[in-house]
Structure formats: C-alpha cells, structure tokens
Design an enzyme around this catalytic site. Structure first.
Site, short mmCIF file in Angstrom:
data_model
loop_
_atom_site.label_atom_id
_atom_site.label_comp_id
_atom_site.label_asym_id
_atom_site.label_seq_id
_atom_site.Cartn_x
_atom_site.Cartn_y
_atom_site.Cartn_z
N TRP A 140 37.53 51.46 33.82
CA TRP A 140 38.01 50.18 33.28
C TRP A 140 38.80 50.45 32.01
O TRP A 140 38.36 51.23 31.15
CB TRP A 140 36.81 49.27 33.00
CG TRP A 140 37.13 47.94 32.40
CD1 TRP A 140 38.07 47.06 32.83
CD2 TRP A 140 36.49 47.35 31.26
NE1 TRP A 140 38.06 45.94 32.04
CE2 TRP A 140 37.09 46.09 31.06
CE3 TRP A 140 35.47 47.74 30.41
CZ2 TRP A 140 36.71 45.23 30.05
CZ3 TRP A 140 35.08 46.89 29.39
CH2 TRP A 140 35.70 45.65 29.22
N ASP A 178 27.14 50.71 33.68
CA ASP A 178 27.87 49.46 33.47
C ASP A 178 27.82 48.69 34.79
O ASP A 178 28.27 49.19 35.83
CB ASP A 178 29.32 49.75 33.06
CG ASP A 178 30.04 48.48 32.65
OD1 ASP A 178 29.40 47.40 32.66
OD2 ASP A 178 31.24 48.54 32.31
N LYS A 215 30.95 37.59 36.07
CA LYS A 215 31.54 37.51 37.41
C LYS A 215 30.57 36.88 38.41
O LYS A 215 30.94 36.01 39.16
CB LYS A 215 31.92 38.90 37.93
CG LYS A 215 32.41 39.87 36.88
CD LYS A 215 33.84 39.63 36.49
CE LYS A 215 34.22 40.59 35.37
NZ LYS A 215 35.59 40.56 34.99
C1 LMR Z 1 38.91 43.15 34.42
O1 LMR Z 1 38.71 44.36 34.56
O2 LMR Z 1 39.97 42.61 34.77
C2 LMR Z 1 37.83 42.29 33.82
O3 LMR Z 1 36.72 43.04 33.56
C3 LMR Z 1 38.28 41.46 32.68
C4 LMR Z 1 38.51 42.26 31.44
O4 LMR Z 1 37.98 41.87 30.40
O5 LMR Z 1 39.22 43.26 31.47
#
Ligand code: LMR
Length: 436
Positions: free
Chosen positions: A164, A245, A286
C-alpha cells in the site's frame, strides 16, 4: 501612569513583538518550502473531480461504490445510527484507548471468532491481548510504528514489494527503516513465492515483518494457507515480529471469519509460545463502510499479563499527546451492530452483498477484455477491492489523458468504480491502450 506613557509603552511592546515575529519568520524560509507531490492514491480523486468528461471513471481510491457509481451506507449501519440517535444521551470523551466495550468486541470478533476460536479465547483469558481504538487503519499503523520505534530495538521493517502506497511513509515518518521483501512479479502477473521466502530468509533476524492479512493491497493476490504456514515457520525461525495489516477483512470470501487464516494461525502460535508476540492493525473502514468515521484498532499480543499492563500504559502515553482520545461515533456504531439482536447478521449480509457485486464486476470486466495479445487470467485469481492489471505507468497515463479513466500509476484499479454503465467503455479503453 499617564495615558500618553501607557500608549508609548504599548507601542514599544508592539514593535518588540513584531521584531520577534519577523525574526522567527526569517528562520522559517517560507519561499523555500518545496511543493509536495499529490498523494499517490487520494491525489487521483482530486484530478478526477477536476475532469469535465461525462464518461470519466474513478478507479483510484479503495472505497466502495454501488452499481450506479454512488457511495453507500450499509443498511445495518443506518439502522445502528437510528438506534444511536434515540439512545445516545452524552458526547463525553471516550478513554484514550477507546471504550472497554469496543475493545472487547474487537478482541472477541477477531481473535476469538465470536466464540469459535479456542486459542484466542485463551489469550484473552490470560490478558495477553492489549487493544486500543485508533483513528482507523492508518492511525493504528502509525501508533504501532511509533510504539515499535520507542521500544523495539531493531528498526528494520520488512514490507512486501509492492505494498500500500502509504505504508512506507507511515513507517519512515515514525523513525522505522522499511525494506522490501519480494512478493509479486509483474512480468508474470503472479505471486513470486520462492523469492518471497528467499528474501525473508536473507533479511536480518528479529526484524519487524509486515503481512497483509487478506486482499493484499495493491495486488489482490494472497498466500494460500499452505504458503502462510511456510512463511510463519520462517518468521518463527528468524524471530521476526509480525505486524499484520487487515484493512479488508471479509472482502476475500464475503465472510470475515473465513478471511483470517493468518490471524488464527498466529493466535495458535502465540498460545504455544512459538511466535509469542505480534500486532494487528485493523479497521472497519471498508467492511462496515465507516471510511470517514475513522474507526479501527491496534491489538498487541504480549507474552504475559504483566507485559500487557505495561504495553497498555505506554499506548496511553503515546496516544494522549497526539490526538488525546479517538472519535466516538464510529465506535458506537460498531458497538450497536455487535450488541443489538439481529444486527450483526444483517451487517454480515450487507458485507456479503458488497463483495458479491465486486466479484460480478471483476468477471464482467474480464469477459470484455481483449485476450488476443494480453493474458488477463490474473484478474480472476486476485481478490478484494482491487485488480492489479500489470499495465505500465505509460498505459495508465494514456487511460487518464485519452479516456478520463483514473487509476494509480502502478496499474491498480479499484474495481468498485466499475458498473453496468461504464464496464464496456472501460474495457474498450483498456483494449485500446494495450494494442501493440
Ligand atoms: C486505498 O488503498 O485506496 C485505501 O486504503 C484508501 C487510502 O487511504 O489509501
């Protein structure tokens, strides 16, 4: 003192204070502050909003939209809010680490599978789980990162490549030292399990290792239970500290309990003191659609109840100077959903429907894609809110510039932005940019 003297004195004080101000202003060189780049994910929404093309599609942020392209409130959440409106008679601060009720709900839901997981039950009984409400998932990552920076002497944190977009920023800002381990190989659009294991084996012992519990963000590719077993054995041998996570619990199978093999296995290993401690970041953003309510938690599994007392006290000490205590609206919704007869089942049903729609659009997109010069089979192996297309940044930019289709440059598409009205247009746009 005469009036005129008083005025002079006030003028003098004013001049001194403005001199002080201008000297501090010189220390802070405003014109040298560089412009920061837009956020890799949230910046996409900003660009999308400014696009006037009526056919535009936002596949950037991982937030659910219905088949009309609209955000939703889960009916179970709406019902909980109605109950809250009737019952609520105070807006007092919640304790620094959230209400006991919220903490117990989270512990019981995740570690004890609401009564179905004996290992978790034992850890709870032994007071080996410290849970704090946090400002959603990002807040919980930051709290645990700050905590590790204070108390864990190895600052190395191993994160999957890719991960992420915000993980590395959170960990670096907290003073940790993120390093990638192999996870996914874009050239074959698949998990690279052999190299994943190799890179973990070659990493320094006692590192922190970040694991995505399910619906890996951004790739949507998860480990099988057999693969998790192998990875956990490496973690055990290398004495890593696992940091899990879990932002998308329920989005893999539609059922939250089925998505947490990793947690069940870690809980078992903690109980047997094979991996005695670990931490879990979790949010209801989510799976309850509580995005803006910022409702999540950090749980730290300790070796014994004495350690738990110290850990809890330190979490309070850490959180208090940042945001004092968490917001209450989202956590009260969670409490009502878990307490009110029938409401939890309704929530599980709402969640299942959301995941069902995502699976439908995944297959619809797959059907419409041109497979003559590109193999799209990986789309069907991936799970959750995203498809990791394998498109190059250049192709993603062409989608944006020529078709007003907005996605992150790593080729991740948040498929909730797809619906019956735009799937054809999207597939045609993709088919166009992949043409040789
Ligand atoms: C995403 O990956 O799009 C979500 O987790 C929202 C974010 O805060 O990045």
């Amino acid at each position: 003192m005469y009036k005129s003297q008083l005025i002079k004195q006030t003028q003098k004080q004013y001049i001194q204070s403005t001199r002080f101000l201008s000297s501090t202003c010189q220390l802070l060189k405003w014109n040298e502050i560089p412009l920061a780049p837009p956020d890799k994910i949230l910046g996409i929404t900003e660009a999308y909003i400014n696009d006037s093309n009526s056919k535009k599609i936002n596949l950037g942020v991982g937030a659910y939209r219905d088949n009309q392209g609209k955000p939703i409130i889960f009916p179970s959440v709406k019902r909980a809010e109605e109950i809250l409106l009737q019952k609520e008679n105070e807006k007092e601060y919640t304790p620094i680490i959230g209400s006991k009720k919220f903490q117990n709900i989270v512990k019981n839901f995740i570690f004890n599978n609401s009564g179905k997981d004996a290992n978790g039950e034992q850890l709870i009984k032994d007071n080996r789980i410290v849970t704090s409400q946090t400002i959603s998932g990002t807040g919980s990552l930051r709290v645990i990162a700050d905590f590790l920076n204070r108390f864990y002497s190895n600052k190395k944190i191993l994160v999957p490549k890719p991960t992420w977009a915000n993980h590395v920023a959170v960990f670096k800002d907290a003073g940790l030292d993120p390093e990638f381990y192999n996870y996914y190989e874009t050239s074959i659009n698949d998990l690279d399990f052999e190299n994943l294991k190799k890179s973990l084996i070659n990493a320094p012992n006692e590192s922190v290792v970040l694991l995505h519990a399910c619906c890996h963000n951004p790739t949507g590719m998860d480990l099988t239970s057999e693969q998790w077993d192998e990875v956990l054995q490496i973690i055990q041998d290398k004495k890593f500290f696992p940091l899990v996570d879990m932002a998308y619990q329920g989005f893999a199978s539609g059922k939250p309990y089925e998505d947490i093999y990793l947690i069940r296995k870690l809980t078992k290993k903690a109980n047997e003191n094979e991996i005695p401690t670990f931490a879990l970041c979790q949010s209801f953003a989510k799976n309850m659609g509580l995005y803006g309510e910022r409702t999540g938690s950090i749980s730290i599994i300790t070796a014994n109840s004495n350690d738990s007392k110290a850990v809890e006290s330190q979490l309070k000490k850490l959180i208090r100077p940042i945001y004092s205590s968490p917001p209450i609206h989202g956590s009260k919704i969670v409490e009502i959903i878990f307490e009110e007869p029938g409401l939890k089942d309704q929530w599980l049903n709402d969640l299942n429907k959301v995941v069902g729609r995502l699976n439908t659009v995944r297959s619809k997109l797959y059907e419409k894609l041109d497979k003559s010069n590109y193999n799209w089979d990986h789309l069907l192996k991936q799970r959750g809110m995203f498809v990791y297309t394998g498109l190059t940044p250049e192709q993603v930019i062409r989608l944006r510039n020529e078709f007003s289709v907005y996605a992150t440059e790593d080729g991740r598409f948040s498929i909730s932005g797809i619906n019956d009205n735009n799937v054809e247009y999207l597939a045609n746009a993709i088919n166009e940019v992949i043409k040789k």
